[in-house]
Design a protein around this motif. Sequence first.
Motif, PDB file in Angstrom:
ATOM      1  N   ILE A   1       0.842  -1.208   0.000  1.00 28.34           N
ATOM      2  CA  ILE A   1       0.000   0.000   0.000  1.00 28.34           C
ATOM      3  C   ILE A   1       0.871   1.249   0.000  1.00 28.34           C
ATOM      4  O   ILE A   1       0.627   2.194  -0.754  1.00 28.34           O
ATOM      5  CB  ILE A   1      -0.976  -0.015   1.201  1.00 28.34           C
ATOM      6  N   GLN A   2       1.911   1.277   0.820  1.00 29.08           N
ATOM      7  CA  GLN A   2       2.775   2.444   0.902  1.00 29.08           C
ATOM      8  C   GLN A   2       3.546   2.679  -0.389  1.00 29.08           C
ATOM      9  O   GLN A   2       3.905   3.813  -0.698  1.00 29.08           O
ATOM     10  CB  GLN A   2       3.730   2.308   2.082  1.00 29.08           C
ATOM     11  N   LYS A   3       3.769   1.619  -1.147  1.00 24.67           N
ATOM     12  CA  LYS A   3       4.466   1.747  -2.432  1.00 24.67           C
ATOM     13  C   LYS A   3       3.653   2.600  -3.411  1.00 24.67           C
ATOM     14  O   LYS A   3       4.211   3.332  -4.215  1.00 24.67           O
ATOM     15  CB  LYS A   3       4.711   0.358  -3.023  1.00 24.67           C
ATOM     16  N   TYR A   4       2.320   2.519  -3.322  1.00 22.87           N
ATOM     17  CA  TYR A   4       1.457   3.199  -4.276  1.00 22.87           C
ATOM     18  C   TYR A   4       0.728   4.409  -3.693  1.00 22.87           C
ATOM     19  O   TYR A   4      -0.020   5.071  -4.391  1.00 22.87           O
ATOM     20  CB  TYR A   4       0.442   2.213  -4.860  1.00 22.87           C
ATOM     21  N   TYR A   5       0.923   4.672  -2.416  1.00 23.60           N
ATOM     22  CA  TYR A   5       0.239   5.792  -1.771  1.00 23.60           C
ATOM     23  C   TYR A   5       1.253   6.602  -0.985  1.00 23.60           C
ATOM     24  O   TYR A   5       1.941   6.059  -0.124  1.00 23.60           O
ATOM     25  CB  TYR A   5      -0.867   5.279  -0.834  1.00 23.60           C
ATOM     26  N   GLY A   6       1.327   7.891  -1.258  1.00 21.63           N
ATOM     27  CA  GLY A   6       2.307   8.716  -0.580  1.00 21.63           C
ATOM     28  C   GLY A   6       1.716   9.840   0.240  1.00 21.63           C
ATOM     29  O   GLY A   6       2.430  10.755   0.622  1.00 21.63           O
ATOM     30  N   GLY A   7       0.432   9.791   0.533  1.00 21.50           N
ATOM     31  CA  GLY A   7      -0.214  10.865   1.272  1.00 21.50           C
ATOM     32  C   GLY A   7       0.117  10.851   2.755  1.00 21.50           C
ATOM     33  O   GLY A   7       0.789   9.953   3.257  1.00 21.50           O
ATOM     34  N   ILE A   8      -0.377  11.871   3.455  1.00 20.04           N
ATOM     35  CA  ILE A   8      -0.109  11.974   4.892  1.00 20.04           C
ATOM     36  C   ILE A   8      -1.053  11.106   5.726  1.00 20.04           C
ATOM     37  O   ILE A   8      -0.750  10.782   6.866  1.00 20.04           O
ATOM     38  CB  ILE A   8      -0.178  13.439   5.389  1.00 20.04           C
ATOM     39  N   PHE A   9      -2.200  10.738   5.155  1.00 23.83           N
ATOM     40  CA  PHE A   9      -3.152   9.875   5.879  1.00 23.83           C
ATOM     41  C   PHE A   9      -2.560   8.467   5.977  1.00 23.83           C
ATOM     42  O   PHE A   9      -2.103   7.917   4.982  1.00 23.83           O
ATOM     43  CB  PHE A   9      -4.491   9.843   5.139  1.00 23.83           C
ATOM     44  N   PRO A  10      -2.551   7.860   7.167  1.00 21.32           N
ATOM     45  CA  PRO A  10      -1.973   6.524   7.332  1.00 21.32           C
ATOM     46  C   PRO A  10      -2.879   5.439   6.739  1.00 21.32           C
ATOM     47  O   PRO A  10      -3.505   4.659   7.447  1.00 21.32           O
ATOM     48  CB  PRO A  10      -1.797   6.381   8.841  1.00 21.32           C
ATOM     49  N   LEU A  11      -2.930   5.399   5.420  1.00 25.92           N
ATOM     50  CA  LEU A  11      -3.862   4.539   4.694  1.00 25.92           C
ATOM     51  C   LEU A  11      -3.614   3.054   4.938  1.00 25.92           C
ATOM     52  O   LEU A  11      -4.569   2.291   5.095  1.00 25.92           O
ATOM     53  CB  LEU A  11      -3.798   4.841   3.187  1.00 25.92           C
ATOM     54  N   ALA A  12      -2.377   2.621   4.972  1.00 20.88           N
ATOM     55  CA  ALA A  12      -2.091   1.193   5.143  1.00 20.88           C
ATOM     56  C   ALA A  12      -2.657   0.680   6.463  1.00 20.88           C
ATOM     57  O   ALA A  12      -3.364  -0.330   6.496  1.00 20.88           O
ATOM     58  CB  ALA A  12      -0.588   0.946   5.066  1.00 20.88           C
ATOM     59  N   THR A  13      -2.368   1.372   7.548  1.00 17.33           N
ATOM     60  CA  THR A  13      -2.872   0.950   8.855  1.00 17.33           C
ATOM     61  C   THR A  13      -4.389   1.003   8.880  1.00 17.33           C
ATOM     62  O   THR A  13      -5.049   0.106   9.404  1.00 17.33           O
ATOM     63  CB  THR A  13      -2.290   1.833   9.972  1.00 17.33           C
ATOM     64  N   PHE A  14      -4.957   2.055   8.298  1.00 13.84           N
ATOM     65  CA  PHE A  14      -6.409   2.198   8.240  1.00 13.84           C
ATOM     66  C   PHE A  14      -7.046   1.013   7.524  1.00 13.84           C
ATOM     67  O   PHE A  14      -7.981   0.389   8.033  1.00 13.84           O
ATOM     68  CB  PHE A  14      -6.776   3.514   7.540  1.00 13.84           C
ATOM     69  N   LEU A  15      -6.551   0.672   6.335  1.00  7.99           N
ATOM     70  CA  LEU A  15      -7.131  -0.422   5.559  1.00  7.99           C
ATOM     71  C   LEU A  15      -6.943  -1.768   6.252  1.00  7.99           C
ATOM     72  O   LEU A  15      -7.840  -2.620   6.245  1.00  7.99           O
ATOM     73  CB  LEU A  15      -6.528  -0.459   4.155  1.00  7.99           C
ATOM     74  N   ILE A  16      -5.789  -1.954   6.869  1.00 13.93           N
ATOM     75  CA  ILE A  16      -5.533  -3.214   7.570  1.00 13.93           C
ATOM     76  C   ILE A  16      -6.433  -3.339   8.793  1.00 13.93           C
ATOM     77  O   ILE A  16      -7.002  -4.403   9.048  1.00 13.93           O
ATOM     78  CB  ILE A  16      -4.035  -3.340   7.912  1.00 13.93           C
TER      79      ILE A  16
END
Length: 124
Positions: A26-41
Amino acid sequence: MIYNIFLVGLGGSLGSIIRYLLSLYIQKYYGGIFPLATFLINCSGCIVIGLFLGLSERFNFINNEIKLLLITGFCGGYTTFSTFSAENLQLYQNHQFFTLALYIGISIFIGILGVWIGNFISKI
């Protein structure tokens, strides 16, 4: 007791490894400030634990050992609430209050919804 600890450790190891690999992806394709990987997991982990709990109730085929492996171990290793808390502290310390409030609010809402969805799916 040792066998139970082994089951929790095995499930937790697998959950942690999958969480780590998904986070990298997820972090490879998303560089925003929102912690998207942890959120999705966290959200997907809520669905999975809801599904396991619902199936356990519905079919009563998940014995204590399977619960220790899948629910306590795997889901416990896969979900990342401690990381969620640390990221919230970092957002607070960086004065990113809007992102902080958004992250907390939708994580809790989607988490509860995810457990409900997983439980609902188990009853279909």
